[in-house]
Design a protein around this motif. Structure first.
Motif, PDB file in Angstrom:
ATOM      1  N   TRP A   1       8.611  13.057  10.007  1.00  0.00           N
ATOM      2  CA  TRP A   1       9.166  11.895  10.683  1.00  0.00           C
ATOM      3  C   TRP A   1       9.512  12.245  12.137  1.00  0.00           C
ATOM      4  CZ3 TRP A   1      13.166   9.234   6.892  1.00  0.00           C
ATOM      5  CH2 TRP A   1      12.544   9.053   5.651  1.00  0.00           C
ATOM      6  N   THR A   2       9.451  11.247  12.994  1.00  0.00           N
ATOM      7  CA  THR A   2       9.828  11.419  14.400  1.00  0.00           C
ATOM      8  C   THR A   2      11.079  10.589  14.695  1.00  0.00           C
ATOM      9  OG1 THR A   2       7.523  11.773  15.060  1.00  0.00           O
ATOM     10  CG2 THR A   2       9.094  11.162  16.790  1.00  0.00           C
TER      11      THR A   2
ATOM     12  N   PRO B   1       0.811  -1.229   0.000  1.00  0.00           N
ATOM     13  CA  PRO B   1       0.000   0.000   0.000  1.00  0.00           C
ATOM     14  C   PRO B   1       0.840   1.273   0.000  1.00  0.00           C
ATOM     15  CG  PRO B   1      -0.868  -1.601   1.570  1.00  0.00           C
ATOM     16  CD  PRO B   1       0.431  -2.154   1.099  1.00  0.00           C
ATOM     17  N   ALA B   2       2.054   1.226   0.579  1.00  0.00           N
ATOM     18  CA  ALA B   2       2.872   2.439   0.642  1.00  0.00           C
ATOM     19  C   ALA B   2       3.244   2.929  -0.751  1.00  0.00           C
ATOM     20  CB  ALA B   2       4.140   2.178   1.464  1.00  0.00           C
ATOM     21  N   LEU B   3       3.527   1.991  -1.674  1.00  0.00           N
ATOM     22  CA  LEU B   3       3.845   2.402  -3.042  1.00  0.00           C
ATOM     23  C   LEU B   3       2.623   3.008  -3.728  1.00  0.00           C
ATOM     24  CD1 LEU B   3       6.125  -0.503  -4.342  1.00  0.00           C
ATOM     25  CD2 LEU B   3       6.779   1.700  -3.386  1.00  0.00           C
ATOM     26  N   LEU B   4       1.462   2.394  -3.527  1.00  0.00           N
ATOM     27  CA  LEU B   4       0.243   2.928  -4.137  1.00  0.00           C
ATOM     28  C   LEU B   4      -0.083   4.315  -3.588  1.00  0.00           C
ATOM     29  CD1 LEU B   4      -1.934  -0.327  -4.086  1.00  0.00           C
ATOM     30  CD2 LEU B   4      -0.695   0.651  -6.020  1.00  0.00           C
TER      31      LEU B   4
ATOM     32  N   ALA C   1       2.723   7.361   8.672  1.00  0.00           N
ATOM     33  CA  ALA C   1       1.891   6.409   7.935  1.00  0.00           C
ATOM     34  C   ALA C   1       1.966   4.995   8.502  1.00  0.00           C
ATOM     35  CB  ALA C   1       2.303   6.384   6.460  1.00  0.00           C
ATOM     36  N   SER C   2       2.965   4.737   9.357  1.00  0.00           N
ATOM     37  CA  SER C   2       3.102   3.405   9.964  1.00  0.00           C
ATOM     38  C   SER C   2       3.445   3.561  11.442  1.00  0.00           C
ATOM     39  CB  SER C   2       4.177   2.601   9.240  1.00  0.00           C
ATOM     40  OG  SER C   2       5.382   3.335   9.159  1.00  0.00           O
TER      41      SER C   2
ATOM     42  N   GLU D   1       5.127  18.045  -9.172  1.00  0.00           N
ATOM     43  CA  GLU D   1       6.090  18.103  -8.086  1.00  0.00           C
ATOM     44  C   GLU D   1       6.558  16.694  -7.690  1.00  0.00           C
ATOM     45  OE1 GLU D   1       7.226  20.843  -7.235  1.00  0.00           O
ATOM     46  OE2 GLU D   1       5.751  22.232  -8.080  1.00  0.00           O
ATOM     47  N   LEU D   2       7.845  16.574  -7.386  1.00  0.00           N
ATOM     48  CA  LEU D   2       8.402  15.298  -6.915  1.00  0.00           C
ATOM     49  C   LEU D   2       7.979  15.081  -5.468  1.00  0.00           C
ATOM     50  CD1 LEU D   2      11.939  13.951  -7.610  1.00  0.00           C
ATOM     51  CD2 LEU D   2      11.007  13.803  -5.311  1.00  0.00           C
ATOM     52  N   GLN D   3       7.565  13.840  -5.141  1.00  0.00           N
ATOM     53  CA  GLN D   3       7.036  13.534  -3.825  1.00  0.00           C
ATOM     54  C   GLN D   3       7.938  12.520  -3.107  1.00  0.00           C
ATOM     55  OE1 GLN D   3       4.324  15.060  -2.551  1.00  0.00           O
ATOM     56  NE2 GLN D   3       4.270  16.258  -4.444  1.00  0.00           N
ATOM     57  N   VAL D   4       8.276  12.850  -1.842  1.00  0.00           N
ATOM     58  CA  VAL D   4       8.924  11.879  -0.965  1.00  0.00           C
ATOM     59  C   VAL D   4       7.807  11.124  -0.256  1.00  0.00           C
ATOM     60  CG1 VAL D   4      10.465  11.545   0.998  1.00  0.00           C
ATOM     61  CG2 VAL D   4      10.928  13.364  -0.657  1.00  0.00           C
ATOM     62  N   GLY D   5       7.690   9.820  -0.525  1.00  0.00           N
ATOM     63  CA  GLY D   5       6.555   9.044  -0.053  1.00  0.00           C
ATOM     64  C   GLY D   5       6.757   8.454   1.326  1.00  0.00           C
TER      65      GLY D   5
END
Length: 560
Positions: free
Chosen positions: A232-233, A126-129, A201-202, A141-145
């Motif tokens: 991110w943390t 799902p992360a790729l989708l 996201a996770s 725009e380029l996205q950091v997923g």
């Protein structure tokens, strides 16, 4: 006896107090060092992730500047990127297109990867989708997923829109995040440091996979870093192995207990001075480390600015190629029609059936076709001339004499493909008697960034608008440019911050936040002028004041 006991007790009490103060000072230094190291690792990690975007930017530039890119060309591009980095790891890049059901089909890949089998429909993970959906929604725009786990390995997805052969599609890159984090850890992580990386996201999944500490943690630190659409943390823990205990040996208490109160006070004063010098040394050390971190951040900003300039040049090439299709196609059609009519006339001449009226019509058609061919070829030549001049200026940052009106017209011509797809129009009011000795390339990038910024942010409600550029001389040696639009404008609360690096009002939508910061740096450092965002009753207003003769600077080409 009583006096001796009192002196001894006073000495013991004073020694215990000094020991406690020293212990507290050591603990404070210990925790300050731990937090400084954690911040340094976090900054380096963010810089490394942003630097990894260069591979996908290079591939996207290839697709933007080519009519069609084949699988072998994508693989060759990935190999060139690998060699330029001096590594044995080939970037894993795939080009995907959407089928009729909106599913993403893997059409091309740069390397074999179990998650990207060529020709298959991408269904997991799902992360790729999610990353593909984000890139499609925020194109170009380029996205950091997302960070995600696959086979006990942490991976990071990047994506950007990239049409190929007239078909809309996306470029997707999968980064080995474990290998990237290992590169950071080898140079900066010390013994006694433990890092957990959490992605929104996770939640609950540690993507750092760091080994546990050898002893219970005695200090903790948490911070957040922004990467693309996510924050991110980083959670840190430190034990005593990070910085060994340097407190005096216990035997020193016996010697201090036997000393008189005066000697104890003198020793305390001496140790206090030593502690102060140590604190000053630590402050100096932290300052050097912060300056190094700032230098790394500055390098990252320069790299992102260079990527944006190359991407803009790619869009310029694609736009001019599209513009050339019409005049060249018209000229080819006129020549083909003329050739066909010429064969008909030759046939009639051989059959001796050619009439005078047909010959007159044929000669008239020859003249009309010649006029059309000449007119369209002149149009193509003008487009090529303007493109050549603007492209040379953009890539070489060359200094030369130029007419401001002509240069602005050439810049506007290169932007016409972007404006044609919008309901907006550009008005230019620049006198024809202003000549400059400056850098037309940086000036063109400044004006392009301002116009693109208006298109992207000034008319989000979809209405049509007017973009205006005016110029006038200021005395004998300066010129003022006023760029404005009638869009939504700039709020007073953020007007003073629009030129800050990485500042954006649309956090997480894929923009780098460097567009207006690049404008400020070019105006001040290259063109030698000033720029201000001024209040306006309607829309945005930027006022530039430039010298007619720009100052010399070491990065510019002195030619011209």
């Amino acid at each position: 006896m009583l006096v001796s006991v009192s002196a001894l007790l006073a000495g013991l009490l004073l020694t215990a107090l000094i020991d406690r103060l020293e212990r507290n000072a050591q603990n404070g230094l210990w925790r300050a060092e731990a937090i400084a190291e954690a911040k340094r690792v976090g900054q380096e990690l963010r810089y490394r992730v942003l630097r990894e975007r260069a591979s996908l930017v290079a591939a996207a530039t290839l697709y933007a500047g080519s009519a069609e890119v084949t699988s072998s060309e994508l693989q060759e591009s990935a190999e060139v990127i690998r060699r330029s980095r001096g590594t044995d790891r080939t970037p894993v890049i795939a080009w995907l297109r959407a089928d009729r059901d909106g599913r993403w089909q893997i059409a091309q890949t740069s390397a074999i990867h179990p998650l990207l089998p060529p020709g298959r429909i991408l269904a997991n993970p799902p992360a790729l989708l999610s990353t593909l959906g984000l890139a499609a929604a925020q194109a170009p725009e380029l996205q950091v997923g997302e960070l995600f786990e696959e086979a006990d390995q942490s991976l990071l997805a990047l994506a950007v829109a990239a049409p190929n052969a007239g078909v809309d599609g996306l470029l997707l890159e999968i980064l080995d995040f474990d290998a990237l984090l290992l590169q950071v850890s080898e140079g900066l992580m010390k013994q006694g440091m433990h890092l957990r990386i959490l992605h929104p996201a996770s939640p609950g999944i540690d993507h750092a996979h760091a080994p546990a500490l050898g002893s219970p943690a005695e200090a903790f630190h948490s911070e957040q870093i922004d990467l693309g659409a996510f924050r991110w943390t980083l959670e840190w823990a430190f034990d005593r192995d990070f910085l060994p205990d340097s407190r005096p040996a216990a035997s020193g208490l016996i010697w201090l207990a036997g000393l008189l109160v005066s000697v104890s006070l003198a020793l305390a004063f001496y140790k206090t001075l030593g502690q102060q010098h140590k604190i000053e040394h630590e402050v100096l050390k932290q300052r050097v480390q912060l300056e190094a971190t700032y230098a790394d951040l500055h390098k990252a900003m320069q790299a992102l600015a260079s990527q944006e300039r190359m991407a803009a040049l790619g869009r310029l090439v694609a736009g001019v190629a599209h513009e050339l299709n019409t005049p060249i196609g018209n000229a080819l059609l006129a020549a083909s029609t003329l050739d066909e009519r010429n064969r008909d006339v030759q046939s009639a001449l051989q059959d001796k059936s050619l009439r005078q009226s047909a010959l007159v019509d044929h000669l008239s058609a020859i003249g009309e076709a010649a006029r059309l061919v000449q007119q369209n070829l002149h149009r193509a030549a003008a487009l090529l001339h303007g493109f050549k001049q603007v492209a040379v200026d953009r890539t070489s940052e060359r200094r030369r004499d130029f007419d401001l009106h002509s240069t602005v017209e050439e810049i506007a011509a290169t932007l016409s493909p972007q404006l044609r797809g919008t309901p907006h129009r550009l008005q230019i009011e620049v006198p024809g008697n202003i000549r400059m000795n400056s850098y037309p390339g940086p000036l063109g990038q400044v004006l392009s960034n301002l116009i693109v910024n208006s298109i992207k942010h000034g008319y989000e409600d979809g209405r049509s608008g007017t973009l205006a550029l005016q110029a006038q001389r200021l005395g004998a040696d300066r010129v003022e440019l006023r760029y404005s639009d009638d869009g939504s404008g700039v709020d007073e609360g953020i007007r003073e911050r629009v030129f800050e690096p990485f500042f954006t009002t649309q956090l997480g939508t894929g923009g780098s936040g460097l567009g207006l910061n690049i404008v400020l740096n070019l105006v001040q450092d290259v063109l030698g002028g000033s720029i201000h965002c001024q209040p306006s009753a309607r829309g945005a207003l930027f006022v530039l004041q430039l010298p007619l003769r720009a100052p010399d600077h070491p990065t510019a080409d002195p030619a011209g």
